[in-house]
Design a protein around this motif. Structure first.
Motif, mmCIF file in Angstrom:
data_model
loop_
_atom_site.group_PDB
_atom_site.id
_atom_site.type_symbol
_atom_site.label_atom_id
_atom_site.label_comp_id
_atom_site.label_asym_id
_atom_site.label_seq_id
_atom_site.Cartn_x
_atom_site.Cartn_y
_atom_site.Cartn_z
ATOM 1 N N PHE A 1 -38.083 -48.957 -91.664
ATOM 2 C CA PHE A 1 -37.275 -47.745 -91.509
ATOM 3 C C PHE A 1 -37.884 -46.840 -90.444
ATOM 4 O O PHE A 1 -39.091 -46.818 -90.250
ATOM 5 N N TYR A 21 -37.622 -42.645 -89.565
ATOM 6 C CA TYR A 21 -37.152 -41.322 -89.933
ATOM 7 C C TYR A 21 -37.577 -40.337 -88.850
ATOM 8 O O TYR A 21 -38.588 -40.538 -88.172
ATOM 9 N N GLN A 65 -38.248 -36.065 -88.135
ATOM 10 C CA GLN A 65 -38.475 -34.771 -88.783
ATOM 11 C C GLN A 65 -38.428 -33.677 -87.721
ATOM 12 O O GLN A 65 -39.300 -33.611 -86.853
ATOM 13 N N LEU A 99 -36.946 -34.776 -93.593
ATOM 14 C CA LEU A 99 -36.852 -36.051 -92.877
ATOM 15 C C LEU A 99 -35.411 -36.548 -92.884
ATOM 16 O O LEU A 99 -34.726 -36.485 -93.897
ATOM 17 N N PHE A 153 -32.978 -39.879 -91.954
ATOM 18 C CA PHE A 153 -32.946 -41.322 -91.725
ATOM 19 C C PHE A 153 -32.322 -41.615 -90.363
ATOM 20 O O PHE A 153 -31.291 -41.042 -90.008
ATOM 21 N N LYS A 186 -32.602 -48.699 -90.080
ATOM 22 C CA LYS A 186 -33.400 -49.593 -90.918
ATOM 23 C C LYS A 186 -33.171 -51.033 -90.505
ATOM 24 O O LYS A 186 -32.101 -51.387 -89.984
ATOM 25 N N PHE A 195 -41.347 -40.914 -87.799
ATOM 26 C CA PHE A 195 -42.135 -41.683 -88.759
ATOM 27 C C PHE A 195 -41.538 -43.072 -88.948
ATOM 28 O O PHE A 195 -40.333 -43.216 -89.170
ATOM 29 N N GLU A 217 -31.662 -46.672 -97.966
ATOM 30 C CA GLU A 217 -32.540 -45.662 -97.426
ATOM 31 C C GLU A 217 -32.678 -44.498 -98.395
ATOM 32 O O GLU A 217 -31.797 -44.234 -99.223
ATOM 33 N N GLN A 218 -33.804 -43.813 -98.290
ATOM 34 C CA GLN A 218 -34.075 -42.651 -99.105
ATOM 35 C C GLN A 218 -33.645 -41.404 -98.341
ATOM 36 O O GLN A 218 -33.874 -41.279 -97.145
ATOM 37 N N PHE A 228 -34.119 -37.398 -98.030
ATOM 38 C CA PHE A 228 -35.185 -36.458 -98.362
ATOM 39 C C PHE A 228 -34.680 -35.021 -98.472
ATOM 40 O O PHE A 228 -33.766 -34.604 -97.743
ATOM 41 N N GLY A 229 -35.308 -34.286 -99.359
ATOM 42 C CA GLY A 229 -35.089 -32.858 -99.447
ATOM 43 C C GLY A 229 -35.930 -32.126 -98.417
ATOM 44 O O GLY A 229 -36.738 -32.740 -97.717
#
Lengths: 114, 116
Positions: free
Chosen positions: A34, A36, A38, A44, A46, A49, A90, B104-105, B107-108
């Motif tokens: 993955f 990500y 920020q 973060l 996405f 992937k 990341f 996929e995750q 995020f907060g």
């Protein structure tokens, strides 16, 4: 154990030039990979992937990444950088089986100069 | 739709006090994760919930850290007797789970904890 290495703390590129942010990983078995991003004072987000199939993965905002199993790499690329791409990136990995938590790299700050 | 929310956004506490951090995942997301991000570093995994059970607590750094989750919704991360090294941004993420567990995750925005 699984790990991710992002060898560059910072990458500087001029607007309009191609960019590459490097990532190598170590995991037993097959990986899910993955990227990500920020932005300052934001969570973060996405980007893309790799699960299986085509080694070239396309994601949000024109980014893409190439999975290279022999080199255990998953470098992030974009053909033409924008100033608004400046952020912290990341790379993350997890095994296809077992533990679901992601292991993250330490991050690479991308600075795109006008 | 609503994303992952966390509260408070900032928390300043004195060494030795207990703190509670809250996470509201995306509705319908059965998997929930807590991570910690120290200044200038990547994310460290803390704990993973599937529903209200925690099959992976391997990242909790000490017994001062605990977490719980109510059903498939809100989670609370509690840090007891805080230490200065606990200062970090605590991030919560959620994802759909099940057979397609490569989701996929999301995020907060995180809770920035400062221990004086």
């Amino acid at each position: 154990a699984q790990s991710v290495a992002q060898p560059e703390d910072q990458v500087n590129v001029a607007e309009g030039n191609p960019l590459t942010v490097k990532c190598t990983y170590s995991v037993s078995g097959n990986p899910y990979l993955f990227w990500y991003v920020q932005y300052p004072n934001r969570g973060l987000q996405f980007l893309l992937k790799y699960i299986t199939g085509d080694n070239l993965v396309k994601g949000s905002y024109g980014f893409e990444a190439e999975f290279n199993k022999s080199q255990t790499s998953f470098h992030l690329k974009k053909p033409s950088a924008l100033v608004s791409d400046s952020a912290l990136y990341f790379c993350a990995v997890r095994k296809t089986e077992g533990r679901r938590a992601l292991t993250f790299g330490s991050g690479t700050r991308l600075q795109v100069q006008p | 739709g609503a994303g992952v929310s966390q509260s408070p956004s900032n928390k300043v506490t004195e060494k030795g006090k207990d703190v509670e951090l809250r996470c509201d995942p995306i509705s319908g997301h059965t998997a929930l994760y807590w991570y910690r991000q120290r200044l200038g570093q990547g994310l460290e995994f803390l704990i993973y919930f599937q529903g209200n059970s925690a099959p992976d607590k391997s990242g909790l750094p000490s017994d001062r850290f605990s977490a719980e989750r109510t059903g498939e919704s809100v989670s609370t991360l509690t840090i007891q007797r805080t230490q200065q090294e606990d200062s970090a941004v605590y991030l919560c993420a959620s994802s759909r789970a099940g057979s397609d567990s490569y989701n996929e995750q999301f995020f907060g925005p995180g809770t920035r904890l400062t221990v004086l």
